[in-house]
Enzyme design. Structure first.
Site, short mmCIF file in Angstrom:
data_model
loop_
_atom_site.label_atom_id
_atom_site.label_comp_id
_atom_site.label_asym_id
_atom_site.label_seq_id
_atom_site.Cartn_x
_atom_site.Cartn_y
_atom_site.Cartn_z
N CYS A 66 23.77 7.83 12.95
CA CYS A 66 25.16 8.25 12.75
C CYS A 66 25.91 8.05 14.06
O CYS A 66 25.58 8.64 15.07
CB CYS A 66 25.22 9.71 12.33
N ARG A 120 17.72 16.69 4.42
CA ARG A 120 18.35 15.43 4.78
C ARG A 120 19.41 15.08 3.74
O ARG A 120 19.28 15.42 2.56
CB ARG A 120 17.32 14.30 4.87
N GLU A 151 19.94 7.42 4.19
CA GLU A 151 19.44 8.75 4.56
C GLU A 151 19.91 9.07 5.96
O GLU A 151 19.96 8.19 6.83
CB GLU A 151 17.91 8.76 4.49
N ARG A 181 12.77 20.09 5.45
CA ARG A 181 13.40 18.94 6.12
C ARG A 181 14.62 18.52 5.32
O ARG A 181 14.59 17.56 4.54
CB ARG A 181 12.40 17.79 6.23
#
Length: 470
Positions: free
Chosen positions: A87, A178, A125, A176
């Site tokens: 990102c 995501r 993702e 986790r």
């Protein structure tokens, strides 16, 4: 050679989490891009080297080399594009939009490939924060760009974690969260028409347990190898100094239980702040940030309530005062777990953190490896890979453990990715190639194979009884 039901490109590929799940569905990888040399070597060792020469994908070291501004992209045709992309910030200029605004970021390179190759499905993702308030502009740019290219995508992020899945669906004991962005190519005109008609695309899955699976039923032991099978086991065992830290804190856990019938409280325990509450200086306290003031007040109150136990414990452990500052702090998140040695621990800069040995915290790319208390050692890189849903045959070869931990921490959870991808394909089946749909929906529901021990699946043979720790 039989033609595969679909072909896929694996961008920012890491060590192959997307590869594992797409191969599981019978797909053939035609293109891989990964800039990190050691991660690329791990990927090749597990996914490319075993293949015959004619079935091997093109391997690229830098996606920018194959996505030039004024030339065709160097990525072969494919039906599925998967990318765990970094990102990067986008410009907030009001004069730019979509593809133009994404230019200069690595998302633009993905968009270039999508624009030219138009694969049927895109699966992206990223960390959860990409859909948070601090990155709202980036999120809106990504969604707008995908729609301009012709992909049906949801405004609302799909957030999911592998610990919500039961073992037989590929779940693993790791929290986790995501963000997954899934899109189906239907063309810009149809996207615009659906938006104009007010047809909202819902998130692919909800962030919730699947099939009523209880996350607290996980046992982290299910991803562990037998100690006897681990080469150089001593490398992962706690040192004498680390063992001493745990033993001293565990003695306090036991004394608190004997004295009060309770374990330690859940707020951060700062032993250096264990002073009578009446000695706290109001002027000094008012000058502190509110969060720190509250911690100091809670610790002082804890000391006042348990002075006799704490003073006796300190007297019996004079070595405690010489522990590093961060090891004189403890975050107890293990509820009624009987002993610190029965928990999952992390030695963090903020203190020792302990939680129940159900599911583990998210693997991260820095070395804060989980410690499995009952075995008094850290998880090995191989066990960390299994926690991501990779098979037992997965190997890091001779590389440094630090590189292996980093690669796993940056990786994709195979089960979570498969769950959202399969759900998306099932939902959009009418707009996708029949061979792709048939292959994905016909594959086994569990893409993680033997990542978990057989004990994790015993509930399936016992009238859906929940599994028990061994």
């Amino acid at each position: 050679m039989n033609r595969p039901p679909f072909e896929y490109a694996d961008l920012f590929a890491g060590i192959g989490g997307f590869h594992a799940m797409l191969d599981h569905a019978g797909g053939q990888c035609v293109y891989v891009s990964e800039i990190d040399r050691e991660a690329r070597e791990t990927y090749s060792r597990n996914w490319i080297d075993p293949l015959p020469e004619r079935a091997r994908p093109v391997v690229n070291t830098d996606i920018t080399l194959d996505t030039p501004d004024d030339l065709p992209v160097g990525v072969p045709k494919h039906q599925v594009l998967a990318a765990g992309f970094p990102c990067q910030p986008f410009s907030k200029s009001g004069y730019q939009r979509g593809m133009d605004e994404a230019r200069g970021t690595l998302f633009w390179n993905i968009a270039r490939i999508l624009e030219e190759r138009t694969p049927s499905v895109v699966l992206l993702e990223n960390v959860r924060n990409i859909a948070g308030p601090r990155h709202r502009h980036e999120w809106e740019t990504i969604i707008r760009t995908l729609r301009e290219i012709g992909y049906r995508v949801s405004d609302t992020p799909t957030v999911f974690s592998p610990h919500f899945l039961p073992p037989h669906l590929g779940g693993t004991p790791q929290v986790r969260d995501r963000v997954f962005i899934l899109g189906t190519y239907i063309g810009p005109e149809r996207v615009a028409a659906e938006l104009a008609a007010g047809e909202e695309t819902a998130p692919t899955v909800r962030r919730a347990p699947v099939e009523d699976w209880q996350a607290t039923d996980w046992q982290s032991e299910w991803v562990l190898d037998e100690d006897a099978a681990i080469d150089d086991l001593g490398r992962y065992r706690l040192s004498a100094e680390e063992t001493a830290w745990v033993n001293v804190w565990d003695d306090l856990v036991q004394r608190m239980w004997s004295s009060t019938g309770r374990r330690l409280p859940g707020f951060p325990l700062w032993s250096d702040a264990w002073v009578p509450e009446h000695t706290l200086d109001p002027l000094e306290m008012d000058a502190l940030p509110a969060w720190k003031r509250q911690i100091l007040i809670k610790n002082a109150a804890f000391y006042d309530s348990n002075k006799r136990v704490i003073d006796a414990w300190r007297k019996d452990h004079p070595e405690f005062k010489d522990f590093p500052t961060s090891r004189r702090k403890l975050e107890w998140q293990a509820q009624d777990t009987p002993s610190l040695w029965d928990t999952i621990m992390h030695f963090r800069p903020s203190g020792i953190r302990a939680k129940a040995a159900t599911y583990l915290p998210a693997l991260v790319a820095i070395t804060q490896t989980s410690i499995y208390g009952p075995r008094r050692r850290r998880l090995t890189p191989h066990e960390a890979a299994r926690l991501q849903g990779l098979p037992r045959s997965f190997t890091f070869g001779p590389q440094r453990d630090s590189a292996s931990y980093k690669q796993v921490g940056n990786g994709v959870a195979v089960g979570a990715a498969w769950h959202v991808f399969r759900t998306h394909v099932e939902r959009d089946a009418a707009d996708l190639p029949k061979a792709l749909v048939k292959a994905v929906l016909g594959a086994d529901l569990n893409p993680a194979g033997d990542a978990l021990s057989t004990k994790a699946f015993e509930y399936l043979d016992e009238g859906e009884e929940r599994p028990q720790a061994s």
